[in-house]
Design an enzyme around this catalytic site. Structure first.
Site, PDB file in Angstrom:
ATOM      1  N   TYR A   1      68.985 -17.247  50.660  1.00  0.00           N
ATOM      2  CA  TYR A   1      68.326 -16.079  50.060  1.00  0.00           C
ATOM      3  C   TYR A   1      68.637 -14.809  50.850  1.00  0.00           C
ATOM      4  O   TYR A   1      68.202 -14.657  51.991  1.00  0.00           O
ATOM      5  CB  TYR A   1      66.808 -16.290  49.962  1.00  0.00           C
ATOM      6  CG  TYR A   1      66.430 -17.515  49.166  1.00  0.00           C
ATOM      7  CD1 TYR A   1      67.234 -17.969  48.120  1.00  0.00           C
ATOM      8  CD2 TYR A   1      65.277 -18.234  49.444  1.00  0.00           C
ATOM      9  CE1 TYR A   1      66.901 -19.101  47.392  1.00  0.00           C
ATOM     10  CE2 TYR A   1      64.935 -19.362  48.708  1.00  0.00           C
ATOM     11  CZ  TYR A   1      65.759 -19.787  47.689  1.00  0.00           C
ATOM     12  OH  TYR A   1      65.430 -20.909  46.967  1.00  0.00           O
TER      13      TYR A   1
ATOM     14  N   HIS B   1      69.616 -28.076  49.801  1.00  0.00           N
ATOM     15  CA  HIS B   1      69.517 -27.030  48.780  1.00  0.00           C
ATOM     16  C   HIS B   1      70.521 -27.247  47.642  1.00  0.00           C
ATOM     17  O   HIS B   1      71.719 -27.304  47.873  1.00  0.00           O
ATOM     18  CB  HIS B   1      69.795 -25.681  49.461  1.00  0.00           C
ATOM     19  CG  HIS B   1      69.312 -24.483  48.698  1.00  0.00           C
ATOM     20  ND1 HIS B   1      69.256 -23.243  49.272  1.00  0.00           N
ATOM     21  CD2 HIS B   1      68.848 -24.328  47.438  1.00  0.00           C
ATOM     22  CE1 HIS B   1      68.794 -22.379  48.381  1.00  0.00           C
ATOM     23  NE2 HIS B   1      68.547 -23.013  47.261  1.00  0.00           N
TER      24      HIS B   1
HETATM   25  P1  NAD Z   1      60.056 -16.778  39.597  1.00  0.00           P
HETATM   26  O1  NAD Z   1      59.997 -17.421  38.272  1.00  0.00           O
HETATM   27  O2  NAD Z   1      58.972 -17.079  40.557  1.00  0.00           O
HETATM   28  O3  NAD Z   1      60.172 -15.209  39.362  1.00  0.00           O
HETATM   29  C1  NAD Z   1      60.178 -14.317  40.442  1.00  0.00           C
HETATM   30  C2  NAD Z   1      60.359 -12.884  39.937  1.00  0.00           C
HETATM   31  O4  NAD Z   1      59.242 -12.523  39.143  1.00  0.00           O
HETATM   32  C3  NAD Z   1      60.461 -11.856  41.033  1.00  0.00           C
HETATM   33  O5  NAD Z   1      61.331 -10.814  40.593  1.00  0.00           O
HETATM   34  C4  NAD Z   1      59.060 -11.294  41.154  1.00  0.00           C
HETATM   35  O6  NAD Z   1      59.040  -9.989  41.599  1.00  0.00           O
HETATM   36  C5  NAD Z   1      58.567 -11.398  39.726  1.00  0.00           C
HETATM   37  N1  NAD Z   1      57.114 -11.671  39.640  1.00  0.00           N
HETATM   38  C6  NAD Z   1      56.362 -12.468  40.434  1.00  0.00           C
HETATM   39  N2  NAD Z   1      55.075 -12.473  40.003  1.00  0.00           N
HETATM   40  C7  NAD Z   1      55.025 -11.664  38.921  1.00  0.00           C
HETATM   41  C8  NAD Z   1      53.987 -11.281  38.018  1.00  0.00           C
HETATM   42  N3  NAD Z   1      52.737 -11.744  38.163  1.00  0.00           N
HETATM   43  N4  NAD Z   1      54.295 -10.440  37.017  1.00  0.00           N
HETATM   44  C9  NAD Z   1      55.547  -9.970  36.842  1.00  0.00           C
HETATM   45  N5  NAD Z   1      56.585 -10.298  37.652  1.00  0.00           N
HETATM   46  C10 NAD Z   1      56.319 -11.141  38.673  1.00  0.00           C
HETATM   47  O7  NAD Z   1      61.470 -17.156  40.226  1.00  0.00           O
HETATM   48  P2  NAD Z   1      61.991 -17.410  41.700  1.00  0.00           P
HETATM   49  O8  NAD Z   1      61.613 -16.331  42.653  1.00  0.00           O
HETATM   50  O9  NAD Z   1      63.426 -17.741  41.536  1.00  0.00           O
HETATM   51  O10 NAD Z   1      61.283 -18.774  42.124  1.00  0.00           O
HETATM   52  C11 NAD Z   1      60.207 -18.833  43.010  1.00  0.00           C
HETATM   53  C12 NAD Z   1      60.595 -19.389  44.354  1.00  0.00           C
HETATM   54  O11 NAD Z   1      60.972 -20.775  44.237  1.00  0.00           O
HETATM   55  C13 NAD Z   1      61.809 -18.721  45.016  1.00  0.00           C
HETATM   56  O12 NAD Z   1      61.449 -17.519  45.642  1.00  0.00           O
HETATM   57  C14 NAD Z   1      62.257 -19.798  45.957  1.00  0.00           C
HETATM   58  O13 NAD Z   1      61.462 -19.798  47.116  1.00  0.00           O
HETATM   59  C15 NAD Z   1      61.990 -21.075  45.162  1.00  0.00           C
HETATM   60  N6  NAD Z   1      63.208 -21.526  44.410  1.00  0.00           N
HETATM   61  C16 NAD Z   1      63.946 -22.539  44.949  1.00  0.00           C
HETATM   62  C17 NAD Z   1      65.117 -22.949  44.318  1.00  0.00           C
HETATM   63  C18 NAD Z   1      65.939 -24.052  44.932  1.00  0.00           C
HETATM   64  O14 NAD Z   1      65.572 -24.572  45.956  1.00  0.00           O
HETATM   65  N7  NAD Z   1      67.036 -24.438  44.338  1.00  0.00           N
HETATM   66  C19 NAD Z   1      65.535 -22.324  43.144  1.00  0.00           C
HETATM   67  C20 NAD Z   1      64.748 -21.319  42.597  1.00  0.00           C
HETATM   68  C21 NAD Z   1      63.578 -20.941  43.243  1.00  0.00           C
END
Ligand code: NAD
Length: 323
Positions: A61, A124
């Site tokens: 990230y 990952h």
């Molecule tokens: P997400 O679906 O959580 O969306 C995040 C986005 O939505 C960000 O731009 C944030 O600013 C926005 N957001 C958050 N809360 C909001 C709200 N209440 N209203 C409007 N917008 C909002 O997607 P993500 O960040 O990809 O996934 C969450 C976490 O999961 C990541 O940060 C990461 O830590 C983990 N993740 C891991 C993997 C992996 O291991 N392969 C892949 C994807 C995500």
């Protein structure tokens, strides 16, 4: 203002009690666009004050930026949180599942995170490696890291759910993280991973409940991999919720949090207002009429998933990205 009481669930056989809303740190690495680091720190502080105790990050990230920022923001608070990071992915196309790289990777992560250990150490995006290398090298390397006292538990993360299931059936892992596979647009993780997780007492971590912003009023970032018809349906559903005075992000969070099979749901949050919004729905129920209306709008694209990783690891129904 944060009003809801946090709820905690046990993360499978790890025994760790984790908050149902977990802190996803990828936006701290500017994965969704540049952020104000001071606001990022406030978001972390607000999350901890609201009872969020699960923090997920990765060297990938922001190409180490998210780990460096999270390490700084958690200074002095490390012991009050459950910290998870990852290894083997370092760039969009930069993967290294070798034992040598993973043993070096943990030390680099610990330095950036300003700690001596992480609670969960995950391989990952396992779909980018061959199953053979993940099983013979990457997971055993993570187990070595546990033996060395640098991590407590081992996990795998990725997108294709059938591949995660196959690996978890063959390897000694404690957790499975999947993203974009349990939310209003896709519930495949429920069918494919939940039965195995229950049988083996694996901790299930649900990431990207907002489908990487498809289920928000802001809409998707330009790199979003979903086919256009998925994004169009999500946009329509968001507009419908808005017309009823509801933010689709709230409905999306209510939907995922109601499923107790997932110990924690990770939302990416670099803004205080997002932390507050996502915490305020904890313990509340979705309006059943609105939920049914939204499900009807999304039904034609339900469980549409895209190709991710090596072709041999794709889910059987996967389609091309952005097709
Ligand atoms: P997400 O679906 O959580 O969306 C995040 C986005 O939505 C960000 O731009 C944030 O600013 C926005 N957001 C958050 N809360 C909001 C709200 N209440 N209203 C409007 N917008 C909002 O997607 P993500 O960040 O990809 O996934 C969450 C976490 O999961 C990541 O940060 C990461 O830590 C983990 N993740 C891991 C993997 C992996 O291991 N392969 C892949 C994807 C995500």
């Amino acid at each position: 203002m944060v009003v809801a009481e946090m709820i905690y669930r046990v993360l499978g056989k790890t025994g760790l009690k984790v908050s149902v809303v977990g802190y996803g740190a990828s936006p701290l690495g500017a994965e969704f666009g540049a952020i104000d680091p001071a606001e990022g720190k406030r978001a972390v502080d607000t999350a901890i004050a609201a009872g969020i105790n699960y923090f997920d990050v990765a060297p990938y990230y922001g190409r180490t930026l998210a780990e460096a920022r999270l390490g700084e923001f958690l200074e002095g608070k490390r012991k009050s949180v459950v910290l998870a990071t990852k290894c083997a992915r370092y760039d969009v196309k930069g993967f290294d599942f070798s034992q040598k790289r993973i043993l070096a990777s943990i030390d680099e992560s610990l330095k950036r995170l300003r700690t001596d250990w992480v609670d969960v150490f995950q391989v990952h995006d396992v779909e980018y490696g061959t199953n053979k290398q993940v099983l013979d090298e990457a997971i055993p390397a993570c187990q070595k890291v546990v033996k060395a006292g640098k991590a407590r538990f081992v996990g795998i993360t990725g997108y294709p759910v059938h591949n995660l299931k196959r690996l978890a059936e063959q390897a000694e892992v404690d957790t499975i993280l999947t993203y974009c596979r349990y939310n209003l647009l896709d519930t495949a993780a429920e069918e494919v991973l939940v039965p195995l997780a229950k049988e083996r007492k694996l901790g299930l971590i649900n990431a990207s409940p907002l489908h990487m912003r498809a289920l928000t009023n802001t809409g998707v970032p330009e790199w979003h991999p979903a086919p256009a018809r998925v994004v169009e349906a999500a946009t329509k559903a968001a507009a419908h919720c808005k017309s009823k005075g509801v933010d689709i992000a709230d409905l999306a969070m209510q939907f995922v949090l109601a499923n107790e099979a997932f110990a924690t749901t990770l939302v990416g949050m670099s803004k205080v207002r997002h932390v507050e919004s996502n915490v305020k729905v904890v313990g509340t129920k979705a309006d059943p009429t609105l939920l049914a209306e939204v499900m009807e709008i999304l039904e034609p694209v339900m469980n549409v998933c895209w190709r991710e990783g090596l072709p041999e690891n794709d889910d059987p129904n996967a389609v091309d990205k952005r097709s």
